[in-house]
Design an enzyme around this catalytic site. Structure first.
Site, PDB file in Angstrom:
ATOM      1  N   GLU A 300      43.188  38.598  29.180  1.00  0.00           N
ATOM      2  CA  GLU A 300      42.496  39.852  28.924  1.00  0.00           C
ATOM      3  C   GLU A 300      42.817  40.489  27.582  1.00  0.00           C
ATOM      4  O   GLU A 300      42.997  41.705  27.493  1.00  0.00           O
ATOM      5  CB  GLU A 300      42.832  40.826  30.051  1.00  0.00           C
ATOM      6  CG  GLU A 300      44.323  41.249  30.145  1.00  0.00           C
ATOM      7  CD  GLU A 300      45.192  40.356  31.027  1.00  0.00           C
ATOM      8  OE1 GLU A 300      44.859  39.167  31.176  1.00  0.00           O
ATOM      9  OE2 GLU A 300      46.189  40.846  31.558  1.00  0.00           O
ATOM     10  N   HIS A 324      36.834  39.489  36.066  1.00  0.00           N
ATOM     11  CA  HIS A 324      38.276  39.713  36.163  1.00  0.00           C
ATOM     12  C   HIS A 324      38.855  40.163  34.814  1.00  0.00           C
ATOM     13  O   HIS A 324      39.503  41.212  34.735  1.00  0.00           O
ATOM     14  CB  HIS A 324      38.953  38.417  36.637  1.00  0.00           C
ATOM     15  CG  HIS A 324      40.434  38.526  36.780  1.00  0.00           C
ATOM     16  ND1 HIS A 324      41.046  38.769  37.993  1.00  0.00           N
ATOM     17  CD2 HIS A 324      41.440  38.438  35.870  1.00  0.00           C
ATOM     18  CE1 HIS A 324      42.353  38.829  37.821  1.00  0.00           C
ATOM     19  NE2 HIS A 324      42.621  38.625  36.539  1.00  0.00           N
ATOM     20  N   GLU A 325      38.600  39.407  33.775  1.00  0.00           N
ATOM     21  CA  GLU A 325      39.207  39.753  32.481  1.00  0.00           C
ATOM     22  C   GLU A 325      38.658  41.075  31.955  1.00  0.00           C
ATOM     23  O   GLU A 325      39.387  41.871  31.368  1.00  0.00           O
ATOM     24  CB  GLU A 325      39.007  38.627  31.456  1.00  0.00           C
ATOM     25  CG  GLU A 325      39.534  37.255  31.884  1.00  0.00           C
ATOM     26  CD  GLU A 325      40.949  37.258  32.476  1.00  0.00           C
ATOM     27  OE1 GLU A 325      41.748  38.146  32.126  1.00  0.00           O
ATOM     28  OE2 GLU A 325      41.244  36.370  33.307  1.00  0.00           O
ATOM     29  N   HIS A 328      40.376  43.996  33.547  1.00  0.00           N
ATOM     30  CA  HIS A 328      41.691  44.295  32.962  1.00  0.00           C
ATOM     31  C   HIS A 328      41.601  45.369  31.865  1.00  0.00           C
ATOM     32  O   HIS A 328      42.623  45.948  31.496  1.00  0.00           O
ATOM     33  CB  HIS A 328      42.298  43.034  32.352  1.00  0.00           C
ATOM     34  CG  HIS A 328      43.142  42.212  33.295  1.00  0.00           C
ATOM     35  ND1 HIS A 328      44.225  42.735  33.972  1.00  0.00           N
ATOM     36  CD2 HIS A 328      43.083  40.895  33.630  1.00  0.00           C
ATOM     37  CE1 HIS A 328      44.793  41.763  34.688  1.00  0.00           C
ATOM     38  NE2 HIS A 328      44.113  40.645  34.516  1.00  0.00           N
ATOM     39  N   GLU A 347      47.506  42.629  38.119  1.00  0.00           N
ATOM     40  CA  GLU A 347      46.684  41.554  38.677  1.00  0.00           C
ATOM     41  C   GLU A 347      46.049  41.899  40.026  1.00  0.00           C
ATOM     42  O   GLU A 347      44.922  41.493  40.309  1.00  0.00           O
ATOM     43  CB  GLU A 347      47.494  40.258  38.769  1.00  0.00           C
ATOM     44  CG  GLU A 347      47.987  39.730  37.419  1.00  0.00           C
ATOM     45  CD  GLU A 347      46.877  39.440  36.415  1.00  0.00           C
ATOM     46  OE1 GLU A 347      45.700  39.370  36.807  1.00  0.00           O
ATOM     47  OE2 GLU A 347      47.205  39.290  35.219  1.00  0.00           O
ATOM     48  N   ASP A 402      56.684  33.898  33.600  1.00  0.00           N
ATOM     49  CA  ASP A 402      55.518  33.013  33.743  1.00  0.00           C
ATOM     50  C   ASP A 402      55.485  32.350  35.120  1.00  0.00           C
ATOM     51  O   ASP A 402      54.420  32.123  35.694  1.00  0.00           O
ATOM     52  CB  ASP A 402      55.518  31.915  32.682  1.00  0.00           C
ATOM     53  CG  ASP A 402      55.054  32.426  31.327  1.00  0.00           C
ATOM     54  OD1 ASP A 402      54.507  33.539  31.281  1.00  0.00           O
ATOM     55  OD2 ASP A 402      55.247  31.713  30.341  1.00  0.00           O
ATOM     56  N   TYR A 410      48.218  38.903  42.988  1.00  0.00           N
ATOM     57  CA  TYR A 410      46.756  38.954  42.888  1.00  0.00           C
ATOM     58  C   TYR A 410      46.123  39.312  44.235  1.00  0.00           C
ATOM     59  O   TYR A 410      45.458  40.335  44.381  1.00  0.00           O
ATOM     60  CB  TYR A 410      46.198  37.586  42.466  1.00  0.00           C
ATOM     61  CG  TYR A 410      46.420  37.209  41.028  1.00  0.00           C
ATOM     62  CD1 TYR A 410      47.661  36.717  40.616  1.00  0.00           C
ATOM     63  CD2 TYR A 410      45.415  37.317  40.083  1.00  0.00           C
ATOM     64  CE1 TYR A 410      47.869  36.346  39.299  1.00  0.00           C
ATOM     65  CE2 TYR A 410      45.613  36.946  38.759  1.00  0.00           C
ATOM     66  CZ  TYR A 410      46.841  36.465  38.372  1.00  0.00           C
ATOM     67  OH  TYR A 410      47.042  36.097  37.066  1.00  0.00           O
TER      68      TYR A 410
HETATM   69  N1  BES Z   1      46.584  37.899  32.699  1.00  0.00           N
HETATM   70  C1  BES Z   1      46.184  36.758  33.435  1.00  0.00           C
HETATM   71  C2  BES Z   1      46.676  35.472  32.845  1.00  0.00           C
HETATM   72  C3  BES Z   1      48.184  35.358  32.778  1.00  0.00           C
HETATM   73  C4  BES Z   1      48.947  35.621  33.888  1.00  0.00           C
HETATM   74  C5  BES Z   1      48.788  34.958  31.619  1.00  0.00           C
HETATM   75  C6  BES Z   1      50.321  35.510  33.809  1.00  0.00           C
HETATM   76  C7  BES Z   1      50.166  34.843  31.542  1.00  0.00           C
HETATM   77  C8  BES Z   1      50.944  35.125  32.639  1.00  0.00           C
HETATM   78  C9  BES Z   1      44.675  36.673  33.584  1.00  0.00           C
HETATM   79  O1  BES Z   1      44.042  37.894  33.682  1.00  0.00           O
HETATM   80  C10 BES Z   1      44.379  35.975  34.886  1.00  0.00           C
HETATM   81  O2  BES Z   1      44.697  36.514  35.903  1.00  0.00           O
HETATM   82  N2  BES Z   1      43.788  34.786  34.807  1.00  0.00           N
HETATM   83  C11 BES Z   1      43.403  34.041  35.963  1.00  0.00           C
HETATM   84  C12 BES Z   1      41.927  34.236  36.183  1.00  0.00           C
HETATM   85  C13 BES Z   1      41.514  34.668  37.457  1.00  0.00           C
HETATM   86  C14 BES Z   1      42.367  35.115  38.531  1.00  0.00           C
HETATM   87  C15 BES Z   1      40.074  34.937  37.631  1.00  0.00           C
HETATM   88  C16 BES Z   1      43.648  32.574  35.710  1.00  0.00           C
HETATM   89  O3  BES Z   1      44.002  32.218  34.581  1.00  0.00           O
HETATM   90  O4  BES Z   1      43.508  31.788  36.614  1.00  0.00           O
HETATM   91 ZN    ZN Z   2      44.371  38.799  35.554  1.00  0.00          ZN
END
Ligand code: BES
Ligand code: ZN
Length: 629
Positions: A300, A324-325, A328, A347, A402, A410
């Site tokens: 995001e 989703h993004e 954010h 999330e 991470d 989520y």
């Molecule tokens: N912010 C996250 C990606 C992220 C999470 C990067 C943790 C680094 C550490 C992003 O918004 C996200 O949640 N991406 C999901 C997409 C989804 C749930 C629709 C993904 O990458 O799967």
């Molecule tokens: Zn996210």
């Protein structure tokens, strides 16, 4: 008293929004707001603005240049500034003096830690001991192994002719390309000069001008304060196509048309989101479609979400990632988790808003299907996640942020908010949503600040519906409370019925109306098949439904997990192709995992990974390696 203490956390980190006179008398910050993942002494100096001047050197795989940090002093006796770094080479550090001259500062590295990197400690010169505001310039270079940066050779791009660079700063990787206070507790504005090879284009999480001259010198400004994990840069053979008045898509020319088609609803999403959640505060909203090694579905980065090309299904069926993004822009970017332990505030809220958007833009049924698929993933996850990590706001003081971003924040976060919506009614809850984003905009909050606000605005304001201890149960207890709303979808129920009937031999494969289903319908069907299907049945299924040849990345993921689990060897060739097509962790990691766990294919999984790893981002490599070990 507690509320006041917690509000200090919010106000102290708001930077721009409050003037000197509004700063409350210092109180001890709530220990739960401590960020264990940063070395920065944010209780003594707070970074408010960042200025970058960086040259992008594809040969050396380095960024070279300077970062100037404007720091506000919050402790009169502080004599050192401590910043986060990881594998940066520091060439010089200097402070600007009131007259405009600058003075070199002594700097040293503190002790490195594997996950956190290395503190950079800079002595504040005597002349500046009384200064409220400091301008600190650091000349530095990144390392080719910078964890935030992936330097792609031309062969890993769509066009195959130009190199590509992208950053991924969340959670604690910004420190590998900029020396700064790398904690979401701090918000900064920034501007940047980026110098690239002349034929390439640079874009950032900032004011990208769609009509900018492509000359290798690019200027950016980000006037809204952001947490450092939202700093983002991409450089490559990038072009832009408009979607709506304030929306567009950036990508390589080879993907431009397909991307503009796939994401045509983005402007509508933006308009509907602003109508529901409060004003969109960031100016334009653009997408960047990255090369396949991008390790996430989306990221995001403000004004410019980074998106995996694996959502280019050709039929707009995977655009919930865009919802989703985009969401954010409120949950996460406007109101930010104070620490990574509060990740559900980013999330969980975003997953909730994503489903609300999918409902209003497409249909209730489409949102319900997503909810059922997510719920199933959550239940499976709760079977394996240790109990102490199942709380929405768990204790979290070590390890790698991470690895911590699993399914729980989520989908459990989403269910908590759906539970509140159901309990208080949509009208009341919708008002709460917009008020919440208004109250804490450009702020950084802990789960406890949220809880107090929730208590005041909803629980106590409408007594007898949800008690504070029920809300606390969601935040601090494992599993799901009995009152958790269980998502249902009639179309997915029907798909599951077909799976059962076909598995039992009651109907022919030709009677399965798969052509009418959404990807979620197909996913649910695959997941609902009998555990002990014969190889002949699987061949029949695969042939009739074209599963191994699917171009839908989510259907492929679901199918190939089954291929590996069931040791369906006729599907292994296509599985191998699949793990070489995209590097998105969510798509490839579970396939390696299913191979390892099927009891016979661990060696095969390692061989496949060795062949594919060159395509993957370091984040993906690390997380797959963990499984293969
Ligand atoms: N912010 C996250 C990606 C992220 C999470 C990067 C943790 C680094 C550490 C992003 O918004 C996200 O949640 N991406 C999901 C997409 C989804 C749930 C629709 C993904 O990458 O799967
Ligand atoms: Zn996210």
């Amino acid at each position: 008293m507690q509320r006041f203490t917690l509000m200090f956390v919010v106000i102290a980190t708001m930077g721009v929004a409050c003037t000197q006179s509004e700063v409350p008398a210092p109180v001890t910050p709530d220990p739960r707001s401590h960020d264990f993942f940063s070395f920065a002494n944010t209780d003594e100096f707070v970074n408010e603005h960042l200025q970058l001047d960086l040259r992008v050197d594809f040969e050396a795989e380095e960024l070279q240049g300077s970062a100037t940090l404007r720091l506000r002093r919050t402790a009169s006796n502080a004599t050192e500034v401590v910043l986060d770094t990881r594998e940066l080479t520091i060439e010089d550090a200097r402070f600007e003096l009131p007259g405009g001259e600058s003075v070199t500062a002594t700097h040293r590295f503190g002790e490195s830690q594997a996950i956190l990197g290395t503190p950079l400690i800079i002595a504040v010169p005597d002349e500046l001991q009384a200064a409220e505001e400091l301008l600190l310039t650091i000349e530095y270079r990144t390392s080719p192994g910078a964890t935030a940066l992936q330097w792609l050779p031309p062969e890993l791009t769509a066009g195959g002719e130009h190199p590509f660079l992208f950053s991924q700063s969340q959670a604690i990787h910004a420190r590998s390309w900029v020396p700064l206070q790398d904690t979401p507790a701090v918000r900064i504005t920034y501007d940047a000069n980026i110098h690239t090879p002349p034929q390439l284009m640079a874009i950032m999480s900032a004011n990208n001008d769609p009509d900018t001259e492509r000359d290798g010198d690019y200027e950016f400004e980000m006037p809204q304060p952001i947490p450092p994990y939202l700093l983002a840069l991409a450089v490559g053979n990038i072009y832009v196509a408009p979607i709506g008045d304030e929306t567009g898509v950036y990508t390589e020319p080879e993907l431009l048309e397909a991307s503009a088609y796939e994401f045509a609803d983005t402007q509508d999403m933006l308009d509907k989101a602003a109508a529901m959640f409060g004003p969109y505060q960031w100016g334009r909203y653009d997408l960047l479609i990255l090369p396949p090694s991008f390790p996430y579905g989306g990221m995001e980065n403000p004004r410019l979400s980074f998106i995996t090309p694996s959502v280019l299904a050709g039929d707009r069926s995977l655009v919930s990632i865009i919802a989703h993004e985009l969401a954010h822009s409120w949950s996460g970017n406007l109101v930010t988790n104070a620490t990574w332990r509060d990740g559900w505030l980013n999330e969980g809220w975003t997953s909730y808003l994503e489903h609300r958007l999918m409902e209003v833009i497409y249909s209730e049924e489409r949102a319900a299907e997503l909810a059922v698929v997510d719920y199933r993933e959550l239940l499976l996850d709760l079977e394996v996640v240790p109990l102490e990590q199942q709380a929405l706001a768990p204790p979290f003081e070590s390890g790698d942020p991470d690895d911590f971003q699993g399914i729980v924040p989520y989908h459990k976060g989403n269910l908590f908010l759906k539970y509140l919506e159901k309990s208080f009614g949509r009208d009341v809850f919708d008002e709460f949503i917009a008020d919440y984003f208004g109250e804490f905009e450009f702020g950084t909050i802990t789960s406890e600040v949220f809880l107090d606000y929730l208590d005041e605005k909803l629980l106590s304001a409408h007594p007898g519906i949800v008690s504070r201890s029920q809300a606390e149960h969601w935040l601090y207890q494992p599993g799901l409370p009995d009152t958790a709303p269980i998502p249902v979808s009639t179309s997915l129920d029907a798909a599951a019925d077909f799976a059962w009937q076909w598995s039992q031999g009651e109907i022919d494969i030709a009677d399965v109306p798969a052509a009418d289903w959404s990807p979620q319908g197909m996913i649910h069907f695959i997941n609902s098949l009998d555990a002990d299907l014969s190889e002949e049945q699987l061949v029949e299924l695969d042939t009739a439904l074209g599963l191994s040849n699917t171009h839908n990345a989510e259907i492929g993921r679901t199918w190939f997990i089954q291929v590996a689990k069931r040791q369906f060897r006729p599907g292994y060739g296509k599985l191998d192709e699949y793990v070489n097509r995209y590097g998105r962790t969510r798509l490839v990691k579970p396939l390696y995992q299913a191979l390892v766990e099927n009891g016979v294919d661990a060696t095969l999984a390692r061989e496949m990974f060795e062949r594919a790893r060159g395509l993957y981002h370091p984040v993906t490599v690390t997380s797959v390696e963990l499984i293969l070990e």
